[in-house]
Design a protein around this motif. Structure first.
Motif, PDB file in Angstrom:
ATOM      1  N   MET A  39      11.353   8.672   6.169  1.00 26.76           N
ATOM      2  CA  MET A  39      10.900   7.973   7.438  1.00 26.76           C
ATOM      3  C   MET A  39      10.369   6.567   7.259  1.00 26.76           C
ATOM      4  O   MET A  39      10.324   5.369   8.023  1.00 26.76           O
ATOM      5  CB  MET A  39       9.725   8.978   7.856  1.00 26.76           C
ATOM      6  N   ALA A  40       9.642   6.276   6.072  1.00 25.07           N
ATOM      7  CA  ALA A  40       9.078   5.011   5.593  1.00 25.07           C
ATOM      8  C   ALA A  40      10.351   4.002   5.535  1.00 25.07           C
ATOM      9  O   ALA A  40      10.195   3.155   6.094  1.00 25.07           O
ATOM     10  CB  ALA A  40       8.223   5.149   4.467  1.00 25.07           C
ATOM     11  N   PHE A  41      11.507   4.573   4.867  1.00 26.63           N
ATOM     12  CA  PHE A  41      12.669   3.652   4.787  1.00 26.63           C
ATOM     13  C   PHE A  41      13.066   3.227   6.186  1.00 26.63           C
ATOM     14  O   PHE A  41      13.373   2.149   6.374  1.00 26.63           O
ATOM     15  CB  PHE A  41      13.483   4.439   4.098  1.00 26.63           C
ATOM     16  N   SER A  42      13.187   4.215   6.994  1.00 24.21           N
ATOM     17  CA  SER A  42      13.651   3.937   8.373  1.00 24.21           C
ATOM     18  C   SER A  42      12.707   2.938   9.194  1.00 24.21           C
ATOM     19  O   SER A  42      13.234   1.875   9.881  1.00 24.21           O
ATOM     20  CB  SER A  42      13.734   5.207   9.034  1.00 24.21           C
ATOM     21  N   GLY A  43      11.418   3.112   8.986  1.00 25.04           N
ATOM     22  CA  GLY A  43      10.401   2.189   9.481  1.00 25.04           C
ATOM     23  C   GLY A  43      10.680   0.486   9.038  1.00 25.04           C
ATOM     24  O   GLY A  43      10.549  -0.210   9.665  1.00 25.04           O
ATOM     25  N   TRP A 150       3.336  12.701  13.157  1.00 27.19           N
ATOM     26  CA  TRP A 150       3.727  12.607  11.734  1.00 27.19           C
ATOM     27  C   TRP A 150       4.988  11.671  11.554  1.00 27.19           C
ATOM     28  O   TRP A 150       4.629  10.681  10.742  1.00 27.19           O
ATOM     29  CB  TRP A 150       4.231  14.157  11.204  1.00 27.19           C
ATOM     30  N   THR A 151       5.768  11.611  12.602  1.00 25.32           N
ATOM     31  CA  THR A 151       6.887  10.642  12.550  1.00 25.32           C
ATOM     32  C   THR A 151       6.370   9.153  12.722  1.00 25.32           C
ATOM     33  O   THR A 151       6.810   8.242  11.909  1.00 25.32           O
ATOM     34  CB  THR A 151       8.234  11.156  13.381  1.00 25.32           C
ATOM     35  N   SER A 152       5.483   9.035  13.849  1.00 22.50           N
ATOM     36  CA  SER A 152       5.262   7.675  14.020  1.00 22.50           C
ATOM     37  C   SER A 152       4.090   7.224  13.276  1.00 22.50           C
ATOM     38  O   SER A 152       4.291   6.017  12.700  1.00 22.50           O
ATOM     39  CB  SER A 152       4.363   7.923  15.271  1.00 22.50           C
ATOM     40  N   THR A 153       3.359   7.916  12.248  1.00 22.25           N
ATOM     41  CA  THR A 153       2.438   7.787  11.209  1.00 22.25           C
ATOM     42  C   THR A 153       3.494   7.077  10.024  1.00 22.25           C
ATOM     43  O   THR A 153       3.298   5.839   9.489  1.00 22.25           O
ATOM     44  CB  THR A 153       1.899   8.786  10.503  1.00 22.25           C
ATOM     45  N   PHE A 154       4.560   7.669   9.634  1.00 21.57           N
ATOM     46  CA  PHE A 154       5.318   7.097   8.611  1.00 21.57           C
ATOM     47  C   PHE A 154       6.183   6.160   9.013  1.00 21.57           C
ATOM     48  O   PHE A 154       6.582   5.351   8.134  1.00 21.57           O
ATOM     49  CB  PHE A 154       5.885   8.532   7.696  1.00 21.57           C
ATOM     50  N   ILE A 155       6.774   6.195  10.121  1.00 17.05           N
ATOM     51  CA  ILE A 155       7.796   5.157  10.433  1.00 17.05           C
ATOM     52  C   ILE A 155       6.933   3.961  10.744  1.00 17.05           C
ATOM     53  O   ILE A 155       7.509   2.801  10.073  1.00 17.05           O
ATOM     54  CB  ILE A 155       8.563   5.607  11.527  1.00 17.05           C
ATOM     55  N   GLY A 158       6.141   2.363   7.223  1.00 20.20           N
ATOM     56  CA  GLY A 158       7.160   1.827   6.495  1.00 20.20           C
ATOM     57  C   GLY A 158       7.417   0.273   7.374  1.00 20.20           C
ATOM     58  O   GLY A 158       7.883  -0.786   6.579  1.00 20.20           O
ATOM     59  N   ARG A 159       7.140   0.281   8.540  1.00 22.76           N
ATOM     60  CA  ARG A 159       7.488  -0.948   9.264  1.00 22.76           C
ATOM     61  C   ARG A 159       6.149  -2.019   8.832  1.00 22.76           C
ATOM     62  O   ARG A 159       6.594  -3.226   8.670  1.00 22.76           O
ATOM     63  CB  ARG A 159       7.384  -0.663  10.620  1.00 22.76           C
ATOM     64  N   LEU A 160       4.883  -1.429   9.167  1.00 26.44           N
ATOM     65  CA  LEU A 160       3.944  -2.483   8.415  1.00 26.44           C
ATOM     66  C   LEU A 160       4.006  -2.903   6.915  1.00 26.44           C
ATOM     67  O   LEU A 160       3.759  -4.075   6.532  1.00 26.44           O
ATOM     68  CB  LEU A 160       2.614  -1.756   8.735  1.00 26.44           C
ATOM     69  N   LEU A 161       4.529  -1.974   5.922  1.00 23.60           N
ATOM     70  CA  LEU A 161       4.580  -2.340   4.595  1.00 23.60           C
ATOM     71  C   LEU A 161       5.662  -3.296   4.332  1.00 23.60           C
ATOM     72  O   LEU A 161       5.567  -3.937   3.218  1.00 23.60           O
ATOM     73  CB  LEU A 161       4.622  -1.059   3.901  1.00 23.60           C
ATOM     74  N   GLY A 162       6.759  -3.052   5.063  1.00 22.52           N
ATOM     75  CA  GLY A 162       7.783  -3.825   4.750  1.00 22.52           C
ATOM     76  C   GLY A 162       8.400  -3.592   3.425  1.00 22.52           C
ATOM     77  O   GLY A 162       8.795  -2.464   3.284  1.00 22.52           O
ATOM     78  N   GLN A 166       8.398   0.862  -1.086  1.00 21.26           N
ATOM     79  CA  GLN A 166       8.779   1.614  -1.932  1.00 21.26           C
ATOM     80  C   GLN A 166       7.434   2.079  -3.000  1.00 21.26           C
ATOM     81  O   GLN A 166       7.670   2.896  -4.072  1.00 21.26           O
ATOM     82  CB  GLN A 166       9.986   1.292  -2.930  1.00 21.26           C
ATOM     83  N   GLU A 167       6.716   1.158  -3.039  1.00 20.48           N
ATOM     84  CA  GLU A 167       5.585   1.221  -3.915  1.00 20.48           C
ATOM     85  C   GLU A 167       4.373   2.067  -3.509  1.00 20.48           C
ATOM     86  O   GLU A 167       3.691   2.750  -4.436  1.00 20.48           O
ATOM     87  CB  GLU A 167       4.948  -0.211  -3.990  1.00 20.48           C
ATOM     88  N   ILE A 168       4.185   2.168  -2.152  1.00 22.36           N
ATOM     89  CA  ILE A 168       2.966   3.005  -1.732  1.00 22.36           C
ATOM     90  C   ILE A 168       3.438   4.249  -1.176  1.00 22.36           C
ATOM     91  O   ILE A 168       2.763   5.263  -1.408  1.00 22.36           O
ATOM     92  CB  ILE A 168       2.381   2.188  -0.354  1.00 22.36           C
ATOM     93  N   VAL A 169       4.574   4.590  -0.468  1.00 27.31           N
ATOM     94  CA  VAL A 169       4.929   5.811   0.078  1.00 27.31           C
ATOM     95  C   VAL A 169       5.050   6.833  -1.074  1.00 27.31           C
ATOM     96  O   VAL A 169       4.709   7.979  -0.971  1.00 27.31           O
ATOM     97  CB  VAL A 169       6.088   5.639   0.770  1.00 27.31           C
ATOM     98  N   PRO A 170       5.647   6.710  -2.419  1.00 21.98           N
ATOM     99  CA  PRO A 170       5.793   7.697  -3.209  1.00 21.98           C
ATOM    100  C   PRO A 170       4.453   8.126  -3.794  1.00 21.98           C
ATOM    101  O   PRO A 170       4.368   9.477  -3.947  1.00 21.98           O
ATOM    102  CB  PRO A 170       6.610   6.845  -4.389  1.00 21.98           C
TER     103      PRO A 170
END
Length: 205
Positions: A39-43, A150-155, A158-162, A166-170
């Motif tokens: 989901m973060a990748f999709s964001g 759940w989906t809105s949180t991680f998407i 991912g959008r905000l982190l740009g 990959q550094e934060i979500v794992p």
């Protein structure tokens, strides 16, 4: 990044919304899918214009909602008799299973929404909700709310982190996994305490 993660990211990059929908649907049934990572990748993809934010959120929510509802019906189809079959491996007898069923029917609904945020634990909640026959209309509402949150949180994350997603979500995924284990232990402890309390109370009467 593992081979599976790389394959799933490539799958979503090429198939976009239908890929995200498919992966999350199977992930919520219990397949080893790094849901938060996906989901973060999709964001992130929405931040670079490869995917539309609202379409991504909609398909992710519907996919996870479908998957967790399928888990409910699989659990309901298997039923408590399935739990009886695996009970010896869980060190549970028939009396303990019945008490666990009653306890989950009484308190389990509170876990449906929050359970989404803990890997592994969300599958346990879904399957056991079906096994203990939690009211499906109520389950549908709560699982729908949970899917959207759940989906809105991680998407959104991912959008905000740009490119830094990959550094934060794992790290976040790792801590949530540990949190799910701790939460499961707390629930088991609460169940044991309530069972012993009722046993002591009945003995005194």
């Amino acid at each position: 990044m593992s081979g599976l993660e790389h394959y799933l990211l490539s799958f979503i990059f090429h198939y976009r919304y239908i890929g995200l929908f498919t992966v999350l649907s199977f992930g919520m049934i219990g397949m080893p899918v790094p849901d938060e990572f996906i989901m973060a990748f999709s964001g992130f993809q929405t931040s670079v214009g490869h995917m539309d934010f609202m379409k991504t959120l909609l398909l992710a929510s519907v996919g996870s909602f479908l998957g967790i509802n399928l888990s409910y019906w699989i659990g309901r189809r298997l039923g408590i008799p399935f739990l009886h079959k695996i009970a010896p491996f869980l060190h549970m007898n028939e009396k303990k299973i019945k008490k666990a069923e009653i306890w989950f029917q009484k308190y389990g609904e509170r876990l449906i929404v929050i359970g989404y945020f803990f890997p592994g634990f969300r599958h346990f909640v879904a399957y056991f909700s079906g096994m203990s026959e939690v009211d499906y209309r109520r389950y549908t509402v709560l699982s729908g709310i949970g899917a959207l949150l759940w989906t809105s949180t991680f998407i959104t994350l991912g959008r905000l982190l740009g490119k830094h997603w990959q550094e934060i979500v794992p790290l976040l995924h790792r801590y949530l996994s540990r949190g799910g284990l701790i939460l499961a232990l707390i629930i088991i402890l609460a169940y044991l305490i309530s069972t012993n309390w009722n046993k002591s109370k009945n003995y005194q009467e």
